[in-house]
Scaffold this motif. Structure first.
Motif, PDB file in Angstrom:
ATOM      1  N   SER A 161       0.832  -1.205   0.000  1.00  0.00           N
ATOM      2  CA  SER A 161       0.000   0.000   0.000  1.00  0.00           C
ATOM      3  C   SER A 161       0.869   1.257   0.000  1.00  0.00           C
ATOM      4  N   ASP A 162       2.002   1.217   0.692  1.00  0.00           N
ATOM      5  CA  ASP A 162       2.927   2.347   0.666  1.00  0.00           C
ATOM      6  C   ASP A 162       3.482   2.563  -0.732  1.00  0.00           C
ATOM      7  N   LEU A 163       3.888   1.474  -1.370  1.00  0.00           N
ATOM      8  CA  LEU A 163       4.501   1.577  -2.696  1.00  0.00           C
ATOM      9  C   LEU A 163       3.495   2.059  -3.731  1.00  0.00           C
ATOM     10  N   GLU A 164       2.273   1.582  -3.630  1.00  0.00           N
ATOM     11  CA  GLU A 164       1.256   1.998  -4.598  1.00  0.00           C
ATOM     12  C   GLU A 164       0.998   3.491  -4.502  1.00  0.00           C
TER      13      GLU A 164
ATOM     14  N   PRO B   9      -9.703 -15.250 -22.258  1.00  0.00           N
ATOM     15  CA  PRO B   9     -10.119 -14.430 -23.398  1.00  0.00           C
ATOM     16  C   PRO B   9      -9.812 -15.109 -24.723  1.00  0.00           C
ATOM     17  N   PRO B  10     -10.570 -14.786 -25.778  1.00  0.00           N
ATOM     18  CA  PRO B  10     -10.254 -15.318 -27.110  1.00  0.00           C
ATOM     19  C   PRO B  10      -8.880 -14.848 -27.584  1.00  0.00           C
ATOM     20  N   GLU B  11      -8.206 -15.661 -28.390  1.00  0.00           N
ATOM     21  CA  GLU B  11      -6.884 -15.296 -28.893  1.00  0.00           C
ATOM     22  C   GLU B  11      -6.937 -14.016 -29.710  1.00  0.00           C
ATOM     23  N   GLY B  12      -8.064 -13.767 -30.363  1.00  0.00           N
ATOM     24  CA  GLY B  12      -8.200 -12.593 -31.211  1.00  0.00           C
ATOM     25  C   GLY B  12      -8.138 -11.280 -30.451  1.00  0.00           C
ATOM     26  N   TRP B  13      -8.264 -11.334 -29.152  1.00  0.00           N
ATOM     27  CA  TRP B  13      -8.177 -10.093 -28.368  1.00  0.00           C
ATOM     28  C   TRP B  13      -6.736  -9.609 -28.234  1.00  0.00           C
ATOM     29  N   GLY B  14      -5.771 -10.460 -28.535  1.00  0.00           N
ATOM     30  CA  GLY B  14      -4.366 -10.061 -28.523  1.00  0.00           C
ATOM     31  C   GLY B  14      -3.783  -9.772 -27.157  1.00  0.00           C
ATOM     32  N   LEU B  15      -4.256 -10.463 -26.131  1.00  0.00           N
ATOM     33  CA  LEU B  15      -3.797 -10.218 -24.771  1.00  0.00           C
ATOM     34  C   LEU B  15      -2.688 -11.183 -24.364  1.00  0.00           C
ATOM     35  N   THR B  16      -1.859 -10.760 -23.432  1.00  0.00           N
ATOM     36  CA  THR B  16      -0.811 -11.600 -22.865  1.00  0.00           C
ATOM     37  C   THR B  16      -1.272 -12.121 -21.515  1.00  0.00           C
ATOM     38  N   LEU B  17      -1.242 -13.429 -21.334  1.00  0.00           N
ATOM     39  CA  LEU B  17      -1.634 -14.033 -20.062  1.00  0.00           C
ATOM     40  C   LEU B  17      -0.510 -13.861 -19.051  1.00  0.00           C
ATOM     41  N   LEU B  18      -0.814 -13.201 -17.924  1.00  0.00           N
ATOM     42  CA  LEU B  18       0.173 -12.995 -16.874  1.00  0.00           C
ATOM     43  C   LEU B  18       0.153 -14.112 -15.846  1.00  0.00           C
ATOM     44  N   ALA B  19      -1.039 -14.510 -15.406  1.00  0.00           N
ATOM     45  CA  ALA B  19      -1.149 -15.542 -14.374  1.00  0.00           C
ATOM     46  C   ALA B  19      -2.598 -15.972 -14.246  1.00  0.00           C
ATOM     47  N   PRO B  20      -2.829 -17.237 -13.908  1.00  0.00           N
ATOM     48  CA  PRO B  20      -4.189 -17.658 -13.571  1.00  0.00           C
ATOM     49  C   PRO B  20      -4.549 -17.192 -12.167  1.00  0.00           C
ATOM     50  N   ALA B  21      -5.822 -17.008 -11.911  1.00  0.00           N
ATOM     51  CA  ALA B  21      -6.300 -16.640 -10.583  1.00  0.00           C
ATOM     52  C   ALA B  21      -6.831 -17.870  -9.867  1.00  0.00           C
TER      53      ALA B  21
ATOM     54  N   PHE C 192      -8.389 -15.054 -14.857  1.00  0.00           N
ATOM     55  CA  PHE C 192      -7.067 -14.882 -15.453  1.00  0.00           C
ATOM     56  C   PHE C 192      -6.644 -13.417 -15.370  1.00  0.00           C
ATOM     57  N   TRP C 193      -5.348 -13.218 -15.142  1.00  0.00           N
ATOM     58  CA  TRP C 193      -4.746 -11.891 -15.199  1.00  0.00           C
ATOM     59  C   TRP C 193      -4.098 -11.715 -16.556  1.00  0.00           C
ATOM     60  N   VAL C 194      -4.397 -10.607 -17.217  1.00  0.00           N
ATOM     61  CA  VAL C 194      -3.901 -10.396 -18.578  1.00  0.00           C
ATOM     62  C   VAL C 194      -3.333  -8.982 -18.713  1.00  0.00           C
ATOM     63  N   GLU C 195      -2.457  -8.830 -19.708  1.00  0.00           N
ATOM     64  CA  GLU C 195      -1.885  -7.529 -20.043  1.00  0.00           C
ATOM     65  C   GLU C 195      -2.168  -7.238 -21.513  1.00  0.00           C
TER      66      GLU C 195
ATOM     67  N   GLU D  15      -1.509  -4.828  -5.025  1.00  0.00           N
ATOM     68  CA  GLU D  15      -1.334  -5.948  -4.102  1.00  0.00           C
ATOM     69  C   GLU D  15      -1.979  -7.226  -4.622  1.00  0.00           C
ATOM     70  N   THR D  16      -3.184  -7.116  -5.177  1.00  0.00           N
ATOM     71  CA  THR D  16      -3.849  -8.298  -5.691  1.00  0.00           C
ATOM     72  C   THR D  16      -3.089  -8.881  -6.870  1.00  0.00           C
ATOM     73  N   LEU D  17      -2.600  -8.028  -7.756  1.00  0.00           N
ATOM     74  CA  LEU D  17      -1.810  -8.498  -8.894  1.00  0.00           C
ATOM     75  C   LEU D  17      -0.502  -9.124  -8.413  1.00  0.00           C
ATOM     76  N   PHE D  18       0.140  -8.504  -7.442  1.00  0.00           N
ATOM     77  CA  PHE D  18       1.392  -9.047  -6.914  1.00  0.00           C
ATOM     78  C   PHE D  18       1.198 -10.450  -6.348  1.00  0.00           C
ATOM     79  N   LEU D  19       0.121 -10.643  -5.594  1.00  0.00           N
ATOM     80  CA  LEU D  19      -0.144 -11.964  -5.012  1.00  0.00           C
ATOM     81  C   LEU D  19      -0.369 -12.999  -6.106  1.00  0.00           C
ATOM     82  N   ALA D  20      -1.050 -12.607  -7.180  1.00  0.00           N
ATOM     83  CA  ALA D  20      -1.305 -13.543  -8.277  1.00  0.00           C
ATOM     84  C   ALA D  20       0.002 -13.922  -8.974  1.00  0.00           C
ATOM     85  N   LEU D  21       0.886 -12.959  -9.180  1.00  0.00           N
ATOM     86  CA  LEU D  21       2.142 -13.228  -9.871  1.00  0.00           C
ATOM     87  C   LEU D  21       3.160 -13.926  -8.990  1.00  0.00           C
TER      88      LEU D  21
END
Length: 282
Positions: free
Chosen positions: A194-197, A231-243, A248-251, A274-280
């Motif tokens: 929370s401090d870093l954010e 997400p469908p492949e056509g959306w062009g997203l990068t999978l970061l991590a499953p939840a 799914f977390w995507v970029e 924080e939520t993204l950090f925990l997932a990664l």
């Protein structure tokens, strides 16, 4: 023609201990004035990375340059531009606070500018013997020693873990003010996300010695999403991590996908750090 000179430039850094690879082809470049958070679970390689970039450890491959100079051959001028705050201050226990401040100041050129707001913030008794200071007082002293002489690159390893809530709050307010005023670059590792954010404009996430995400605060909020379904492949997203809940977390998110997600019945949620950090970190 030479290229730009960065406060910190790490290229393909690798470091091994016995059978463990603590850093695996790690690269990172920080621009002047950036405040970057270094995130990762225990064992991710953060401490090893900090040890290498401060010259306490030597990499097995790759390179580190501070203000254009190789880490192994820094001039005194460049060394004086770097400030480091460890998680715990040790040593110098026989000194009084004022004696240590004067002793270390003598190693600096007399013309070195000072920023005495840190002395005011720390509120330490110059006559107090360092061995008599509490853990929080020693940490405040470590911060003063690192920042008093206006470094241009500041590296902090869990700097507020032993501070009381008021001192921590005030430090996290003063640090970005200092960085913005002097154009200083900051790399800070902490588990208090929370401090870093609140203060960082860039987030560097590590796992198993590798860089898994390097993203600005703006891009994190604009381009990273939690999706309730793959997400469908056509959306062009990068999978970061499953939840853990099956999502799914995507970029790579952009505004045009909001309508597509609605049509597909996919819920897209903007993350907090924080939520993204925990997932990664899993």
């Amino acid at each position: 023609m030479s290229g730009p000179v960065f406060p910190l430039e790490i290229t393909s850094l690798t470091k091994e201990f016995s059978t463990k690879r603590a850093l695996d082809n790690f690269s990172l470049t920080l621009q002047q004035g950036e405040i970057a958070a270094l995130l990762g679970p225990n064992g991710a390689g953060k401490t090893t990375l900090i040890g290498c970039l401060l010259g306490f450890l030597s990499g097995d491959a790759g390179s580190i340059r501070l203000f254009g100079q190789d880490i192994a051959h820094l001039t005194p001028e460049v060394r004086n531009r770097v400030g480091f705050v460890p998680q715990t201050m040790t040593g110098f226990t026989w000194f009084k606070v004022g004696e240590l401040l004067s002793y270390l100041a003598d190693y600096r050129p007399a013309t070195t500018p000072q920023d005495n707001r840190w002395l005011d913030w720390a509120g330490l008794n110059p006559a107090a013997r360092i061995k008599s200071l509490s853990g929080g007082e020693r940490q405040r002293l470590a911060i003063v020693l690192a920042l008093r002489f206006r470094p241009d690159l500041i590296v902090l390893d869990e700097p507020v873990a032993s501070l009381d809530p008021q001192a921590r709050h005030d430090f996290m307010r003063l640090l970005p003010d200092y960085a913005h005023q002097h154009g200083a670059t900051v790399l800070v590792s902490s588990h208090i996300i929370s401090d870093l954010e609140a203060i960082c404009d860039r987030f560097v996430m590590m796992r198993h010695g590798k860089l898994v995400l390097d993203i600005s605060k703006n891009n994190l909020h604009q381009q990273v999403r939690y999706l309730s379904a793959l997400p469908p492949e056509g959306w062009g997203l990068t999978l970061l991590a499953p939840a853990e809940d099956g999502g799914f977390w995507v970029e790579g998110w952009h505004a045009a996908l909001d309508q597509a997600a609605l049509q597909e019945g996919v819920v897209a949620t903007q993350p907090d750090v924080e939520t993204l950090f925990l997932a990664l970190s899993r």
